[in-house]
Design a protein around this motif. Structure first.
Motif, short mmCIF file in Angstrom:
data_model
loop_
_atom_site.label_atom_id
_atom_site.label_comp_id
_atom_site.label_asym_id
_atom_site.label_seq_id
_atom_site.Cartn_x
_atom_site.Cartn_y
_atom_site.Cartn_z
N SER A 54 55.09 46.01 173.06
CA SER A 54 55.47 45.46 171.75
C SER A 54 55.89 43.99 171.85
O SER A 54 55.59 43.19 170.96
N LEU A 59 55.82 41.24 168.41
CA LEU A 59 56.50 41.89 167.28
C LEU A 59 57.93 41.38 167.16
O LEU A 59 58.56 41.00 168.14
N ASP A 62 63.73 43.20 165.66
CA ASP A 62 64.18 44.44 165.01
C ASP A 62 63.15 45.55 165.15
O ASP A 62 63.49 46.72 165.34
N GLU A 63 61.87 45.18 165.05
CA GLU A 63 60.82 46.18 165.19
C GLU A 63 60.73 46.67 166.62
O GLU A 63 60.51 47.87 166.87
N ASP A 66 63.46 49.25 167.21
CA ASP A 66 63.13 50.56 166.62
C ASP A 66 62.07 51.28 167.46
O ASP A 66 62.13 52.50 167.65
N ILE A 67 61.10 50.53 167.97
CA ILE A 67 60.06 51.14 168.80
C ILE A 67 60.64 51.71 170.08
O ILE A 67 60.31 52.84 170.50
N ASN A 116 64.23 54.43 160.97
CA ASN A 116 62.96 53.77 161.30
C ASN A 116 62.34 54.37 162.56
O ASN A 116 61.12 54.57 162.62
N ILE A 120 58.61 56.44 163.24
CA ILE A 120 57.70 56.16 164.37
C ILE A 120 57.42 57.45 165.14
O ILE A 120 56.28 57.75 165.51
N PRO A 136 53.30 53.84 161.06
CA PRO A 136 53.88 52.57 161.50
C PRO A 136 53.17 52.06 162.75
O PRO A 136 52.69 52.84 163.58
N GLN A 137 53.09 50.74 162.87
CA GLN A 137 52.47 50.17 164.05
C GLN A 137 53.18 50.64 165.33
O GLN A 137 52.55 50.83 166.37
N GLY A 138 54.50 50.83 165.22
CA GLY A 138 55.27 51.31 166.36
C GLY A 138 54.80 52.65 166.88
O GLY A 138 54.88 52.93 168.09
#
Length: 426
Positions: A54, A59, A62-63, A66-67, A116, A120, A136-138
Motif C-alpha cells: 500500500s 496510498l 489513513d488508508e 486501515d489496510i 473501515n 476491507i 475497497p481498494q484495501g
C-alpha cells in the motif's frame, strides 16, 4: 430489594486508560496464530506485506492504517483452527471462503475505529476481475498480500522462493488489482522486503505511527471494544456463547457492591469481558469436547489464563485489567494457576473476578446441563471458602445479594445471546 454493600470504601488510583488499537489487534492475531504452528504469524506477515504494497502504491496514511489493521485481523471471522487452516491453504481460484470474511465484518463493523478495516475484511477474498463494485481498494491489497503470505515458507531459503511465487501470482494476475500487482512487482527485487516478510516479526518492521493509530482514551470506547472481543471469544463455542458477558456483569455488580468507585467498576466489567481472551490460543477440539478432557488437554486448557495475561499486559493502559482478568483461576492458598498468587499479591479485585467467574459458570445454563439454583451455587462457593480457595467476604456479599446477581447475570446473557443469535443467523 435493598442491595447490601460492604461498609468499607476501597480507593485505588489509576490513570485514564489509553491504548493503541494496532497493538491490541496484533496481540489478538498473535493469540489466534498460537493455536497451530502451521499458522506461524500468518496475520503479521499479511500485515507487513499489505503495508509495503500500500505504501508502494502511494496510498494516503489513513488508508494505509486501515489496510494494516484489516490485515492484522483479516481471518478473525474464522472461529476454529480448522477454518483458519482451510482458509490459508485454499487454492487461488477457490471462492468458498466468503463466510469467514462476512463474519469478520459483522464482528467488527459496529466498532467505529475499526469500521473501515471491517469493510476491507468483508471483501478480502474478492477476485478483482469478478467483483469490483463496492470493494475497497484495501481489500485487493490484503487479498494479494494474503496469497503471497501463504506461499512463503519459513523452512526454505527465502530468495529462492521468490521466482516461483511471482510466477504463480502472474499466472493468476486476473484475480488481483493492477495497481497492487504493479506495486508488488516493484518490490520484487528488494531483498529486505522478502527478508522482513518471511523472517522478521511484523511488529519490529512496521513504523511507530501505526502503533499509535486509532488511540482510544475514553472508558466507553474501551468497553465497546471489549464487548467485540468478548463476542469473538465466546462465539467460538456453543458451550460458552455468552459466558464472558455474564462474568463481566457479575464482576461489575460485585465490585460496585464492594464499595469501589464507578470508574473502577467499569474497568472491572471490561476485565470480565477480556478474562478468557487467552482461549483464542486453545484449540476448538478442546473447547468443544463433550467428554472429559485428557490430562494433556487439561494442561493445554490451563494455559489460557497465562495467555490472557500476556495478551493484555502488552497493551499500555491495561496493566491492572490484565492482572484482574488473568487471576480468575487463582486461589487464596496459592494452589491456583498460572501464577500461584496468594496473600496481598492476590488483590481484592482479582478475588472478585475469581468469584464472578465461578458464580457465572455454575449458575448459567450450558447445552449439557442446567445452571445451579441460588442455594446450590452458594453451597459450592462456601465450600470453596472453607477450602481457602476464594475470598469469604466476597462470597458473603454474593450470598446476601444472590437473587439480584442471578438476575443481573441472566439479563446480560440474554442480551448477549440475542446478539449471538443475530450474528449466527440462528
Amino acid at each position: 430489594m435493598q442491595l447490601l454493600r460492604l461498609r468499607r470504601k476501597v480507593r485505588l488510583i489509576f490513570t485514564e486508560p489509553e491504548f493503541s488499537i494496532f497493538d491490541f489487534a496484533s496481540c489478538i492475531s498473535e493469540a489466534m496464530d498460537l493455536v497451530s504452528p502451521f499458522l506461524n504469524n500468518h496475520h503479521k506477515k499479511v500485515a507487513y506485506l499489505s503495508y509495503r504494497i500500500s505504501v508502494q502504491m502511494g496510498l494516503p496514511d489513513d488508508e494505509v492504517i486501515d489496510i494494516v489493521l484489516a490485515a492484522v485481523l483479516h481471518d478473525i471471522g474464522a472461529f476454529t483452527v480448522e477454518e483458519r487452516l482451510d482458509v490459508i491453504q485454499s487454492k487461488f481460484r477457490d471462492s468458498s471462503y466468503d463466510q469467514h470474511s462476512v463474519m469478520g465484518y459483522n464482528l467488527l463493523k459496529g466498532f467505529q475505529p475499526l469500521s473501515n478495516a471491517a469493510a476491507i475484511i468483508k471483501h478480502h477474498h474478492a477476485h478483482y476481475g469478478e467483483a469490483t463494485e463496492g470493494v475497497p481498494q484495501g481489500s485487493h491489497v490484503v487479498h494479494l498480500a494474503d496469497r503471497v503470505s501463504v506461499m512463503l515458507s519459513d523452512q526454505e531459503e527465502v530468495f529462492g522462493q521468490v521466482p516461483g511465487i511471482m510466477r504463480e501470482i502472474e499466472t493468476n494476475r486476473a484475480m488481483f488489482h493492477p495497481d497492487s500487482l504493479k506495486a508488488l512487482k516493484e518490490l520484487e527485487g528488494l531483498e529486505y522486503f522478502w527478508i522482513e516478510a518471511c523472517l522478521v516479526p511484523a511488529g519490529y518492521t512496521l513504523p511507530d505511527r501505526l502503533r499509535n493509530a486509532r488511540e482510544l482514551v475514553d472508558l466507553e470506547s474501551l468497553r465497546s471494544f471489549a464487548k467485540v472481543i468478548a463476542h469473538f471469544i465466546d462465539y467460538r463455542s456453543r458451550f460458552t456463547s455468552t459466558h464472558s458477558s455474564g462474568v463481566a456483569a457479575v464482576a461489575l455488580e460485585l465490585t460496585r457492591l464492594s464499595g469501589f468507585s464507578e470508574r473502577e467498576c467499569r474497568l472491572m466489567e471490561i476485565a470480565g469481558f477480556f478474562h478468557d481472551i487467552g482461549k483464542l490460543a486453545i484449540s476448538n477440539d478442546i473447547l468443544e469436547k463433550n467428554s472429559a478432557l485428557s490430562d494433556e488437554e487439561i494442561n493445554e486448557m490451563r494455559k489460557h489464563t497465562y495467555y490472557t495475561y500476556v495478551i493484555l499486559n502488552k497493551i499500555k493502559g491495561l496493566e491492572h485489567i490484565s492482572t484482574w482478568a488473568a487471576h480468575h483461576h487463582e486461589k487464596l492458598d496459592g494452589s491456583g494457576y498460572p501464577f500461584h498468587v496468594r496473600g496481598e499479591n492476590f488483590s481484592k479485585l482479582s478475588r472478585i473476578m475469581a468469584v464472578a467467574d465461578i458464580f457465572t459458570a455454575i449458575t448459567e445454563d450450558r447445552p449439557y446441563r442446567a445452571g445451579m439454583s441460588s442455594e446450590d451455587s452458594m453451597r459450592v462457593l462456601r465450600n470453596l471458602v472453607h477450602n481457602n480457595s476464594v475470598d469469604g467476604a466476597v462470597v458473603a456479599l454474593a450470598a446476601e445479594n444472590v437473587t439480584h446477581l442471578i438476575k443481573v447475570r441472566a439479563k446480560a446473557q440474554q442480551e448477549a445471546f440475542a446478539e449471538y443469535a443475530a450474528f449466527r443467523n440462528i
